[in-house]
Write a protein that holds these residues in place. Structure first.
Motif, short mmCIF file in Angstrom:
data_model
loop_
_atom_site.label_atom_id
_atom_site.label_comp_id
_atom_site.label_asym_id
_atom_site.label_seq_id
_atom_site.Cartn_x
_atom_site.Cartn_y
_atom_site.Cartn_z
N ALA A 50 80.27 79.47 51.39
CA ALA A 50 81.48 78.96 51.39
C ALA A 50 81.56 79.81 53.25
CB ALA A 50 82.59 79.89 51.30
N LYS A 51 80.54 80.68 53.35
CA LYS A 51 80.60 81.48 54.76
C LYS A 51 80.42 80.05 55.94
CE LYS A 51 82.29 85.98 53.60
NZ LYS A 51 82.17 87.35 53.89
N LYS A 52 78.77 80.38 55.35
CA LYS A 52 77.85 79.29 56.49
C LYS A 52 78.59 77.72 55.90
CE LYS A 52 73.79 77.86 56.31
NZ LYS A 52 73.68 75.97 57.31
N ALA A 53 79.66 76.73 55.40
CA ALA A 53 80.18 76.02 55.05
C ALA A 53 81.21 76.38 56.88
CB ALA A 53 80.59 75.17 54.26
N GLU A 54 81.97 76.50 56.66
CA GLU A 54 83.10 77.59 57.57
C GLU A 54 82.30 77.99 58.55
OE1 GLU A 54 86.17 80.42 58.51
OE2 GLU A 54 85.87 80.85 56.83
N GLN A 55 81.68 78.56 58.89
CA GLN A 55 80.45 78.31 60.52
C GLN A 55 79.91 77.54 60.72
OE1 GLN A 55 81.35 82.08 62.30
NE2 GLN A 55 80.83 80.32 63.78
N ASP A 56 79.66 76.61 59.65
CA ASP A 56 78.73 74.96 61.05
C ASP A 56 80.26 74.42 60.70
OD1 ASP A 56 76.53 76.19 60.66
OD2 ASP A 56 75.82 75.15 58.24
N LEU A 57 81.41 74.82 60.60
CA LEU A 57 82.39 73.84 61.13
C LEU A 57 82.84 73.85 61.96
CD1 LEU A 57 83.80 70.84 60.63
CD2 LEU A 57 85.59 72.47 59.26
N ALA A 201 85.39 63.24 46.57
CA ALA A 201 87.12 63.55 46.51
C ALA A 201 87.16 64.56 46.58
CB ALA A 201 87.70 62.24 46.04
N GLY A 202 88.89 64.88 46.51
CA GLY A 202 89.55 66.39 46.01
C GLY A 202 89.58 67.75 46.79
N LEU A 203 88.82 67.47 47.84
CA LEU A 203 88.76 68.60 49.17
C LEU A 203 88.96 67.67 50.43
CD1 LEU A 203 87.70 71.34 49.53
CD2 LEU A 203 85.77 69.24 50.73
N CYS A 204 90.15 69.45 50.77
CA CYS A 204 90.81 69.14 52.11
C CYS A 204 90.64 70.12 52.78
CB CYS A 204 92.56 68.66 51.85
SG CYS A 204 93.23 67.97 53.77
N ILE A 205 89.90 69.44 54.72
CA ILE A 205 89.91 70.65 54.92
C ILE A 205 91.51 71.12 55.87
CG2 ILE A 205 89.15 71.34 57.27
CD1 ILE A 205 87.21 71.59 54.44
N VAL A 206 92.06 72.30 56.26
CA VAL A 206 93.23 72.27 57.08
C VAL A 206 92.37 73.48 58.12
CG1 VAL A 206 95.08 73.43 57.38
CG2 VAL A 206 95.25 71.82 55.18
N ILE A 207 92.70 72.56 59.65
CA ILE A 207 92.75 73.95 60.30
C ILE A 207 93.79 74.03 61.07
CG2 ILE A 207 91.33 73.77 62.69
CD1 ILE A 207 89.30 71.33 61.05
N GLY A 248 79.50 71.91 52.68
CA GLY A 248 78.63 72.10 53.89
C GLY A 248 77.54 71.94 54.30
N LEU A 249 76.86 70.92 53.21
CA LEU A 249 75.58 70.42 53.12
C LEU A 249 75.75 69.79 54.13
CD1 LEU A 249 74.31 69.87 49.70
CD2 LEU A 249 73.72 71.92 51.08
N VAL A 250 76.74 68.57 54.38
CA VAL A 250 76.83 67.94 54.99
C VAL A 250 77.20 68.45 56.85
CG1 VAL A 250 78.74 65.97 55.90
CG2 VAL A 250 78.21 65.76 53.69
N PHE A 251 77.55 69.26 56.21
CA PHE A 251 77.98 70.02 58.61
C PHE A 251 76.52 70.63 58.69
CE2 PHE A 251 82.24 71.69 55.92
CZ PHE A 251 82.82 70.40 56.80
N ALA A 252 75.07 70.90 57.55
CA ALA A 252 73.99 71.33 58.03
C ALA A 252 73.20 69.55 58.59
CB ALA A 252 73.77 72.50 57.13
N TRP A 253 73.68 68.88 58.44
CA TRP A 253 73.23 67.44 57.93
C TRP A 253 73.16 67.39 59.26
CZ3 TRP A 253 75.85 63.04 59.26
CH2 TRP A 253 74.99 61.64 58.97
N LEU A 254 74.19 67.14 59.91
CA LEU A 254 75.12 67.11 60.71
C LEU A 254 74.46 67.63 62.34
CD1 LEU A 254 77.17 64.67 62.14
CD2 LEU A 254 78.78 66.06 61.83
#
Length: 360
Positions: A50-57, A201-207, A248-254
């Motif tokens: 979770a922390k890596k996904a957030e940091q990558d975003l 589907a099922g996840l939503c990002i809020v910034i 998180g995998l998508v963020f790393a790929w990007l």
């Protein structure tokens, strides 16, 4: 294994390397003997994911430190209700810009909690453009201004960020997030359903800017309070953990593709090719004002709508999937999100050219 070209508006195509990594991890994530789907969201392993996904975003979008990033359930549609609950903050009115079906849904939900001032609407031209800054009738006393930078159904995209003179700006970036660089500091809040450019589907990002956390409408459920979610690292309850992992995998790929700037160049090239073909072939048409054409969702019509079913049947046979327009507008639509490769657009153009020659 044969992978076909998927132009679905959502759930949309995911990068093949991401799917391959998820497949490899499915039964035995990093030799831990279990799947991420089976992992406690409180475990050190998932907290690390979770922390890596957030940091990558944060890295990809250059999110300032005074913004919280929330990984939430319920998709973007839940945010239509949660936004007034969290952002009215004692005020009685909010501004909304109406540019399509998703704007209308957001407006309908906000009306349950406050007076909605429709600052501008393009419903009169069947949502084929976005209003200019000069056309916005904004209320300086509004709690916030809400708009949809890219309308998935109509393929309409703003070519500017509205100036609100200090009123918090809220944006539904569901179908455009991570497709081009944006200045996050211009916004009070950005939200996006995951199923287009982020993950399943099922996840939503809020910034959301931290000064807007708390002071919710009386009676707001605990799970709908952004401050509660921020204070608990989006884990007040069990989060959509597998969707979070895939995001998180998508963020790393990007990041591996060179980040948002690099993918934006590819996206612009894909869109330019497709629009250029449509504009120069009289068999097809796109109804959207040129300066408001979406780089993610490209609607188009055939000169003879009687051929629509034949076009869709032939395109599917050719390995080009999900080209039907939304049921509310008909016609065709090619969604060309980050994970849709340029060769997919090339194949679509080649098919459209051949179909026109055979049926023109």
């Amino acid at each position: 294994m044969t992978r076909l070209y998927n132009f679905c508006a959502g759930p949309a195509a995911l990068p093949v390397p991401v799917l391959a990594q998820a497949q490899a991890d499915l039964l035995n994530w990093q030799n831990k003997g279990l799947s991420v789907m089976e992992m406690s969201h409180r475990s050190p392993e998932f907290v690390g994911i979770a922390k890596k996904a957030e940091q990558d975003l944060r890295d990809l979008m250059v999110i300032p430190d005074n913004y919280s990033v929330l990984f939430m359930q319920g998709g973007a549609s839940s945010q239509f209700t949660m936004i007034p609950m969290n952002l009215l903050r004692g005020k009685k009115t909010a501004d909304y810009i109406n540019t399509g079906q998703w704007s209308k849904k957001a407006i309908a939900e906000a009306k349950r909690f406050c007076t909605v001032n429709v600052a501008a609407s393009t419903e009169g031209n069947h949502f084929t453009s976005a209003p200019s800054q000069e056309e916005l009738n904004l209320n300086p006393e509004a709690a916030y201004v809400h708009y949809t930078p890219n309308e998935t159904i109509g393929g309409v995209q703003f070519d500017y960020i509205p100036e609100t003179n200090g009123v918090p700006l809220v944006a539904d970036y569901s179908s455009a997030i991570l497709s081009e660089e944006i200045d996050v500091s211009r916004f009070a809040m950005i939200y996006a359903g995951a199923q287009k450019n982020i993950g399943p589907a099922g996840l939503c990002i809020v910034i959301i800017r931290d000064d807007l956390l708390g002071d919710v409408v009386e009676g707001t459920p605990t799970m709908f309070d952004y401050k509660v979610m921020a204070d608990n690292d989006s884990m007040y309850n069990t989060p959509p953990s597998y969707g979070w992992y895939l995001a998180g995998l998508v963020f790393a790929w990007l990041k591996e593709q060179g980040g948002v700037k690099a993918i934006a160049e590819v996206n612009q090239r894909k869109a330019k090719k497709l629009y250029s073909f449509i504009d120069t072939n009289p068999f097809y048409a796109n109804p959207v004002a040129i300066n408001n054409r979406s780089s993610m969702n490209v609607p188009f019509t055939l000169v003879n709508s009687d051929l629509d079913k034949a076009f869709l049947a032939a395109s599917e046979k050719a390995g080009l999937l999900n080209l039907a327009g939304h049921r509310s507008v008909g016609g065709m639509r090619a969604s060309i999100y980050n994970a849709v490769e340029e060769k997919a657009v090339d194949a679509l153009i080649a098919f459209m050219d051949e179909f026109a020659k055979e049926n023109g």
